[in-house]
Design an enzyme around this catalytic site. Structure first.
Site, PDB file in Angstrom:
ATOM      1  N   GLU A 178       0.158  -1.344   0.302  1.00  7.40           N
ATOM      2  CA  GLU A 178       0.338   0.325  -0.469  1.00  7.40           C
ATOM      3  C   GLU A 178       0.573   1.738   0.480  1.00  7.40           C
ATOM      4  O   GLU A 178       1.877   1.540  -0.018  1.00  7.40           O
ATOM      5  CB  GLU A 178      -0.740  -0.158   1.117  1.00  7.40           C
ATOM      6  CG  GLU A 178      -1.972  -0.958   1.462  1.00  7.40           C
ATOM      7  CD  GLU A 178      -2.480  -1.013   2.648  1.00  7.40           C
ATOM      8  OE1 GLU A 178      -2.726  -0.206   3.158  1.00  7.40           O
ATOM      9  OE2 GLU A 178      -3.437  -2.082   2.642  1.00  7.40           O
ATOM     10  N   GLU A 225      -9.080   1.645  -4.223  1.00  6.35           N
ATOM     11  CA  GLU A 225     -10.115   0.821  -2.825  1.00  6.35           C
ATOM     12  C   GLU A 225     -10.736   2.512  -2.983  1.00  6.35           C
ATOM     13  O   GLU A 225     -10.128   3.111  -2.262  1.00  6.35           O
ATOM     14  CB  GLU A 225      -9.329  -0.243  -2.213  1.00  6.35           C
ATOM     15  CG  GLU A 225      -9.870  -0.028  -1.055  1.00  6.35           C
ATOM     16  CD  GLU A 225     -10.058  -1.105  -0.169  1.00  6.35           C
ATOM     17  OE1 GLU A 225     -11.189  -1.401   1.293  1.00  6.35           O
ATOM     18  OE2 GLU A 225      -8.543  -1.577  -0.184  1.00  6.35           O
TER      19      GLU A 225
END
Length: 273
Positions: free
Chosen positions: A120, A187
């Site tokens: 991430e 996301e």
């Protein structure tokens, strides 16, 4: 796995080449049986750190360890014959330095046999992504809502509503795409921005709560199957209610045991004559 088996598998390079083409199908898998069931239907299988919440009952992914990810990565690889397998790098395994990230990514690839790792972060992780990819480690990026940062981000909420968030996601997308990542997960990002980013970057975007315009989609398998009921994100579509069916099967079994209907004669062994 044989060399022939490896050649039949979808590679990160092939995923990258799917940009702008037929949508990429991705689901999560944490175990050998689930990997076997999903493999033929998916281009990508993600061994996500979501396993902390789905399998271990954690409230966030923060408590997931590198050893946990490696163990489940091994399990998934035993059930795969076609799909490209990506293993999440858990919280704390890559943020401190690019050298530590490299050592931990090498462990994941060597010990599981998977095809790539996912981490991430946007601009702040671009240097690390470049460091890994230049040394032979395929990396998938992850921008937008980042579950490993929920404690500082104020919880699980969609992003891209403000100009500040919009600008950051644009910069993050270009930074990850330009650092050598073969794909990037977007996301929990507002649809128009996810659509824009997909058009702007040269690598495939894999949406989760983003846009149908993304180059592919990923969901947590337990969510779409009705196996995880702690909460259901807005972006999840339920394709079955296996949790209810499992409960009903267990109830039927319990009734038959208590009434001595099970085991019946056909379920027992007779003495050989």
């Amino acid at each position: 796995m044989s060399a022939a088996g490896i050649q039949k598998r979808i590679t990160p390079a092939r995923i990258s080449a799917m940009k702008g083409g037929k949508p990429i199908v991705c689901l999560t898998a944490y175990t050998t049986p689930m990997a076997r069931l999903l493999d033929e239907h998916c281009d990508l299988l993600l061994v996500g750190d979501s396993l902390g919440m789905v399998l271990y009952g954690m409230e966030t992914t923060i408590g997931v360890t590198l050893d946990m990810m490696i163990a489940h990565g091994k399990a998934v690889m035993r059930g795969v014959g076609k799909a490209c397998v990506v293993v999440d790098m858990p919280f704390g395994s890559y943020q401190e330095s690019k050298e530590i990230a490299f050592r931990n990514a090498v462990r994941i690839l060597q010990e599981t046999g998977c095809d790539a790792v996912k981490l991430e972060g946007g601009e702040e992780m671009a240097e690390t992504i470049a460091f890994l990819t230049k040394r032979g480690i395929p990396v998938m990026g992850h921008i937008g809502l980042m579950p490993q940062q929920v404690q500082t981000a104020g919880g699980y909420r969609s992003v891209g509503h403000s100009e500040h968030e919009t600008s950051k996601i644009r910069r993050d997308a270009h930074a990850v795409g330009g650092s050598g990542a073969f794909a990037v997960v977007i996301e929990g990002t507002v649809e128009p921005l996810a659509r824009e980013v997909t058009s702007a970057v040269h690598v495939p975007t894999i949406g989760i709560g983003a846009s149908s315009a993304c180059d592919g989609q990923v969901l947590v398998s337990d969510d779409i199957l009705g196996l995880f009921n702690d909460f259901t994100p807005r972006f999840v579509k339920r394709y079955d209610e296996l949790g209810k069916r499992i409960s009903a099967a267990a109830a039927a079994y319990a009734d038959e045991v208590r009434s001595r209907q099970f085991p019946a004669a056909e379920h027992t062994f007779k003495r050989r004559s």
